[in-house]
Design an enzyme around this catalytic site. Structure first.
Site, PDB file in Angstrom:
ATOM      1  N   LYS A 185     -72.692 -46.364 -22.562  1.00  0.00           N
ATOM      2  CA  LYS A 185     -72.048 -45.669 -23.558  1.00  0.00           C
ATOM      3  C   LYS A 185     -70.212 -46.273 -23.163  1.00  0.00           C
ATOM      4  O   LYS A 185     -69.641 -46.731 -24.205  1.00  0.00           O
ATOM      5  CB  LYS A 185     -71.865 -44.363 -23.420  1.00  0.00           C
ATOM      6  CG  LYS A 185     -73.364 -43.753 -23.685  1.00  0.00           C
ATOM      7  CD  LYS A 185     -73.427 -42.147 -23.402  1.00  0.00           C
ATOM      8  CE  LYS A 185     -72.992 -41.661 -22.208  1.00  0.00           C
ATOM      9  NZ  LYS A 185     -73.850 -41.697 -21.073  1.00  0.00           N
ATOM     10  N   ARG A 205     -72.859 -32.557 -25.072  1.00  0.00           N
ATOM     11  CA  ARG A 205     -73.614 -32.717 -24.112  1.00  0.00           C
ATOM     12  C   ARG A 205     -74.625 -31.469 -24.149  1.00  0.00           C
ATOM     13  O   ARG A 205     -75.679 -31.459 -23.195  1.00  0.00           O
ATOM     14  CB  ARG A 205     -73.174 -32.927 -22.759  1.00  0.00           C
ATOM     15  CG  ARG A 205     -73.053 -34.283 -22.369  1.00  0.00           C
ATOM     16  CD  ARG A 205     -72.856 -34.179 -20.992  1.00  0.00           C
ATOM     17  NE  ARG A 205     -73.072 -35.198 -19.847  1.00  0.00           N
ATOM     18  CZ  ARG A 205     -72.174 -36.000 -19.704  1.00  0.00           C
ATOM     19  NH1 ARG A 205     -71.344 -36.767 -20.570  1.00  0.00           N
ATOM     20  NH2 ARG A 205     -72.552 -37.041 -18.789  1.00  0.00           N
ATOM     21  N   ARG A 235     -73.318 -49.929 -10.412  1.00  0.00           N
ATOM     22  CA  ARG A 235     -71.994 -49.854 -10.994  1.00  0.00           C
ATOM     23  C   ARG A 235     -70.725 -49.876  -9.940  1.00  0.00           C
ATOM     24  O   ARG A 235     -70.855 -49.371  -8.899  1.00  0.00           O
ATOM     25  CB  ARG A 235     -71.978 -48.669 -11.769  1.00  0.00           C
ATOM     26  CG  ARG A 235     -70.243 -48.246 -12.452  1.00  0.00           C
ATOM     27  CD  ARG A 235     -70.537 -47.475 -13.633  1.00  0.00           C
ATOM     28  NE  ARG A 235     -70.965 -46.114 -13.124  1.00  0.00           N
ATOM     29  CZ  ARG A 235     -71.342 -45.073 -14.165  1.00  0.00           C
ATOM     30  NH1 ARG A 235     -71.119 -45.251 -15.402  1.00  0.00           N
ATOM     31  NH2 ARG A 235     -71.745 -43.974 -13.719  1.00  0.00           N
ATOM     32  N   ARG A 295     -68.350 -44.844  -8.059  1.00  0.00           N
ATOM     33  CA  ARG A 295     -67.988 -43.371  -8.507  1.00  0.00           C
ATOM     34  C   ARG A 295     -68.747 -42.465  -7.410  1.00  0.00           C
ATOM     35  O   ARG A 295     -69.875 -42.670  -7.060  1.00  0.00           O
ATOM     36  CB  ARG A 295     -68.503 -43.118  -9.997  1.00  0.00           C
ATOM     37  CG  ARG A 295     -67.426 -42.859 -10.780  1.00  0.00           C
ATOM     38  CD  ARG A 295     -68.229 -43.042 -12.299  1.00  0.00           C
ATOM     39  NE  ARG A 295     -69.014 -41.989 -12.724  1.00  0.00           N
ATOM     40  CZ  ARG A 295     -69.273 -41.792 -14.013  1.00  0.00           C
ATOM     41  NH1 ARG A 295     -69.050 -42.477 -14.833  1.00  0.00           N
ATOM     42  NH2 ARG A 295     -70.340 -40.923 -14.191  1.00  0.00           N
ATOM     43  N   ARG A 312     -78.603 -35.767 -12.433  1.00  0.00           N
ATOM     44  CA  ARG A 312     -77.851 -36.068 -13.783  1.00  0.00           C
ATOM     45  C   ARG A 312     -78.867 -36.586 -14.631  1.00  0.00           C
ATOM     46  O   ARG A 312     -79.070 -35.759 -15.703  1.00  0.00           O
ATOM     47  CB  ARG A 312     -76.892 -37.192 -13.632  1.00  0.00           C
ATOM     48  CG  ARG A 312     -75.646 -36.918 -13.112  1.00  0.00           C
ATOM     49  CD  ARG A 312     -74.690 -38.013 -12.200  1.00  0.00           C
ATOM     50  NE  ARG A 312     -74.282 -39.073 -13.382  1.00  0.00           N
ATOM     51  CZ  ARG A 312     -74.190 -40.248 -13.167  1.00  0.00           C
ATOM     52  NH1 ARG A 312     -74.127 -40.552 -11.912  1.00  0.00           N
ATOM     53  NH2 ARG A 312     -73.412 -40.804 -14.073  1.00  0.00           N
TER      54      ARG A 312
END
Ligand code: AP5
Ligand code: ZN
Length: 204
Positions: free
Chosen positions: A13, A87, A126, A152, A163
């Site tokens: 996203k 969300r 990532r 992160r 998550r």
């Protein structure tokens, strides 16, 4: 235009939103980025959000809705991408109430469709440039020479699994919600970034 990017963590996203910002003049409104910035600066919001984020849980709806309400006022007249909001069903209902008040209607909801295994590969690899916020991947999109990147806090495997669970339980019901409003468009997020981008352009 008012777009929503909906989809599991790590589906791309943010990557696609950044490209629409650079090439099409959109403004990206990422609740995750706003919250991470608040945590970094140690603001009241950051103090409240930190523990939820580190545990991979959602931050309470009222805090998030207040952020969006303020931003929507600031961004009047601009083309926006809501990245990571709404969300939950209560967040979506709040958005339905807030949009008319700022003269907007929701155009489209783009659902990024990606399997859980692929998500795990994307998130464990990532890396982020803390200076610019640009997102990279050690394998699929390595950072250029000389760019220092970090990982992160919530990209550790056990937090990623949490998550994902939260996504399936609390966010996935929005798929039906927007399908019922005839706003939902699904893109195959497993393709290359260029192909996904093309697919999004053809939809919007
Ligand atoms: P948030 O920041 O929104 O995280 P997320 O939804 O989990 O999504 P990500 O940012 O992890 O993934 P992405 O889809 O943007 O993927 P990306 O482009 O980076 O939220 C973080 C936390 O904040 C939440 O857990 C919660 O606590 C809180 N929060 C935020 N919003 C909230 C809300 N509304 N309500 C309550 N709490 C909220 O890509 C991932 C990786 O894949 C990158 O390495 C990238 O380079 C790579 N990649 C991207 N596209 C491709 C491709 N096509 N092929 C190969 N690799 C690719
Ligand atoms: Zn993101």
């Amino acid at each position: 235009k008012t777009l929503i990017f909906l989809g599991p963590p790590g589906a791309g996203k943010g990557t696609q939103a950044q490209r629409l910002v650079e090439e099409k003049g959109f403004v990206q409104l990422s609740t995750g980025d706003i919250l991470r910035e608040a945590v970094k600066k140690g603001t009241e919001l950051g103090k409240k959000a930190k523990e939820y984020m580190e545990a991979g849980k959602l931050v309470p709806d009222d805090l998030i809705i207040a952020i969006i309400e303020e931003k929507l006022k600031e961004l009047e007249g601009k083309d926006i991408i809501l990245d990571g909001f709404p969300r939950t069903i209560p967040q979506a209902e709040a958005l339905d109430r807030m949009l008319p008040a700022v003269g907007r209607t929701l155009d489209k909801v783009i659902l990024f469709d990606l399997s859980d295994e692929e998500i795990l590969r994307r998130l464990t690899g990532r890396r982020v440039d803390p200076k610019t916020g640009k997102v990279y991947h050690i394998e699929f999109n390595p950072p250029p020479e000389g760019v220092e990147v970090i990982q992160r806090e919530d990209d550790r495997e056990e937090v990623i699994r949490k998550r994902l669970e939260v996504y399936h339980q609390q966010t996935a019901p929005l798929i039906e919600y927007y399908r019922n409003q005839n706003k939902l468009f699904v893109v195959d997020a497993s393709k290359s970034p260029d192909e996904v981008y093309k697919e999004i352009l053809s939809v919007i």
